[in-house]
Design an enzyme around this catalytic site. Structure first.
Site, short mmCIF file in Angstrom:
data_model
loop_
_atom_site.label_atom_id
_atom_site.label_comp_id
_atom_site.label_asym_id
_atom_site.label_seq_id
_atom_site.Cartn_x
_atom_site.Cartn_y
_atom_site.Cartn_z
N HIS A 40 -6.91 -27.10 -44.31
CA HIS A 40 -6.80 -27.80 -43.03
C HIS A 40 -8.07 -28.60 -42.54
CE1 HIS A 40 -4.88 -28.41 -39.26
NE2 HIS A 40 -3.68 -27.60 -39.42
N HIS A 90 1.24 -21.03 -39.90
CA HIS A 90 -0.05 -21.10 -40.74
C HIS A 90 -0.59 -19.68 -41.11
CE1 HIS A 90 -0.20 -25.13 -40.43
NE2 HIS A 90 -1.19 -25.33 -39.70
N GLU A 109 -2.68 -32.34 -45.23
CA GLU A 109 -2.36 -30.93 -45.64
C GLU A 109 -1.33 -31.12 -47.14
OE1 GLU A 109 -1.43 -28.71 -42.14
OE2 GLU A 109 -2.40 -30.12 -41.15
C1 G6D Z 1 -0.50 -28.01 -34.01
O1 G6D Z 1 1.35 -29.00 -34.72
C2 G6D Z 1 -0.05 -28.79 -35.12
C3 G6D Z 1 -0.08 -28.30 -36.56
O2 G6D Z 1 0.73 -29.09 -37.54
C4 G6D Z 1 -1.60 -28.03 -36.83
O3 G6D Z 1 -1.69 -27.57 -38.00
C5 G6D Z 1 -2.16 -27.14 -35.78
O4 G6D Z 1 -2.18 -27.82 -34.72
C6 G6D Z 1 -3.67 -26.91 -36.01
O5 G6D Z 1 0.10 -26.83 -33.90
#
Ligand code: G6D
Length: 347
Positions: A178, A104, A312
């Site tokens: 998100h 991210h 998302e």
């Molecule tokens: C965890 O694997 C998930 C991700 O997809 C998510 O965006 C994150 O938590 C907040 O890592």
């Protein structure tokens, strides 16, 4: 229609929270910090206006938002394997912020910057434009990128996020939001009993580190088949190894067929709330809050696993390593332009 600005001081930082309200009583609140959506208030079938997204009770908790509640995500959403990629013959090393991988946008992604906000009102909408410039080399990414993200609320109870960006060099980019949705209203229950429909016939297989393996899996005859609708709970406690890898639920990239009027329909019977999602993005990560634990004090309650579901919309960093996946390349001076509309209604 109106928009109000509330100045905040959070751990010595000056933030603003903005609340967009339409004539029906629906509202969307967000911060200039990370473009974070802090609440979305919509009516249930009895006209009770309640919050339908997860948000912290104390603003300072957004400074350590490991669940990315409500956040605008970038430069690249998802995981870049081994925190490295090659572009035009050059290899780039990004900061690893989840084991050896880059998640991210890294430790200081777009979710952690203060955006410049301009409120905009039209005859049919109220909204804001969020601006930010990320300099060449920011978080290891090439190119100085100018971002323009618009949040728009209409009297049709539609909230649209328009993403625009332009880079002075070839680069990679894949933005999303998100927010964790929960249609029960004020987080009365988890989302396990929500009904979900996704216009997608394939999803991307993950390895044990949640990195795409490059294999596209047909959803047919599995709990990943949301084409006719199913309960989110079907993926919890399921024997499908992919649900177990995701931490007992879904955390997967679904490739849209783009054959239906809308790409996603989420609904909750007791409240009668319905959320439809329409996007020009090629795909979406469905994440059912499998890693959310009881450590977060939210406005309405303490967090728990599966308390929210993320929709998302995005492309995938898997395209950096495997052909045939929706690309995240952005050519020099090409305009990145994507839009996602979240329409709230009742059954
Ligand atoms: C965890 O694997 C998930 C991700 O997809 C998510 O965006 C994150 O938590 C907040 O890592």
């Amino acid at each position: 229609m109106n928009a109000i600005t509330t100045p905040l001081t959070v751990e010595g930082q000056s933030w603003n929270e903005y609340t967009l309200s339409n004539d029906n009583g629906m509202s969307v609140s967000f911060l200039d910090y990370g473009g974070i959506i802090t609440s979305i208030i919509t009516p249930d079938k009895h006209g009770n206006y309640e919050n339908v997204v997860l948000g912290f009770d104390n603003y300072k908790d957004y400074l350590n938002n490991s669940n990315y509640f409500g956040a605008l995500i970038g430069r690249v959403s998802g995981r870049i394997a081994n925190s490295t990629f090659s572009l035009n013959g050059k290899t780039y090393e990004l900061p690893a912020n989840e084991g050896k991988h880059h998640l991210h946008g890294g430790p200081v992604g777009l979710h952690g910057v203060i955006w410049q906000v301009e409120l905009i009102e039209t005859a049919t909408s109220t909204g804001a434009v969020l601006y930010h410039t990320s300099l060449d080399g920011d978080a290891g990414y090439p190119g100085t990128v100018k971002f323009k993200v618009s949040y728009t609320l209409t009297n049709d109870n539609e909230f649209t996020i328009d993403y625009e960006a332009i880079s002075d060099q070839d680069t990679i980019l894949s933005l999303t939001n998100h927010s964790y949705f929960n249609l029960t209203g004020n987080l009365k229950d988890t989302v396990l009993n929500h009904d979900l429909k996704i216009d997608a016939s394939q999803y991307v297989e993950l390895d044990h580190e949640l990195i795409p393996t490059g294999r596209l899996v047909p959803v047919a005859d599995t709990v990943f088949d949301f084409t006719k609708g199913r309960k989110i709970a079907d993926g919890v406690g399921s024997n499908d190894p992919q649900n177990k890898i995701a931490g007992d639920g879904y955390d997967h990239f679904f490739i849209f067929n783009h054959k239906e009027d809308v790409n996603v329909e989420l609904s909750e019977e007791t409240s009668g709330r319905k959320l439809t999602v329409k996007t020009n993005q090629p795909a979406m990560v469905l994440y059912t809050g499998n890693s959310v634990d009881d450590s977060c004090t939210l406005k309405e309650r303490q967090s728990v696993k599966h308390l929210g579901v993320c929709l998302e919309t995005q492309s995938t960093p898997a395209s950096l390593n495997y052909p045939g996946f929706p690309s995240i390349l952005l050519a020099k001076h090409e305009t990145y332009r994507h839009t996602t509309t979240f329409k709230f209604s009742t059954l």
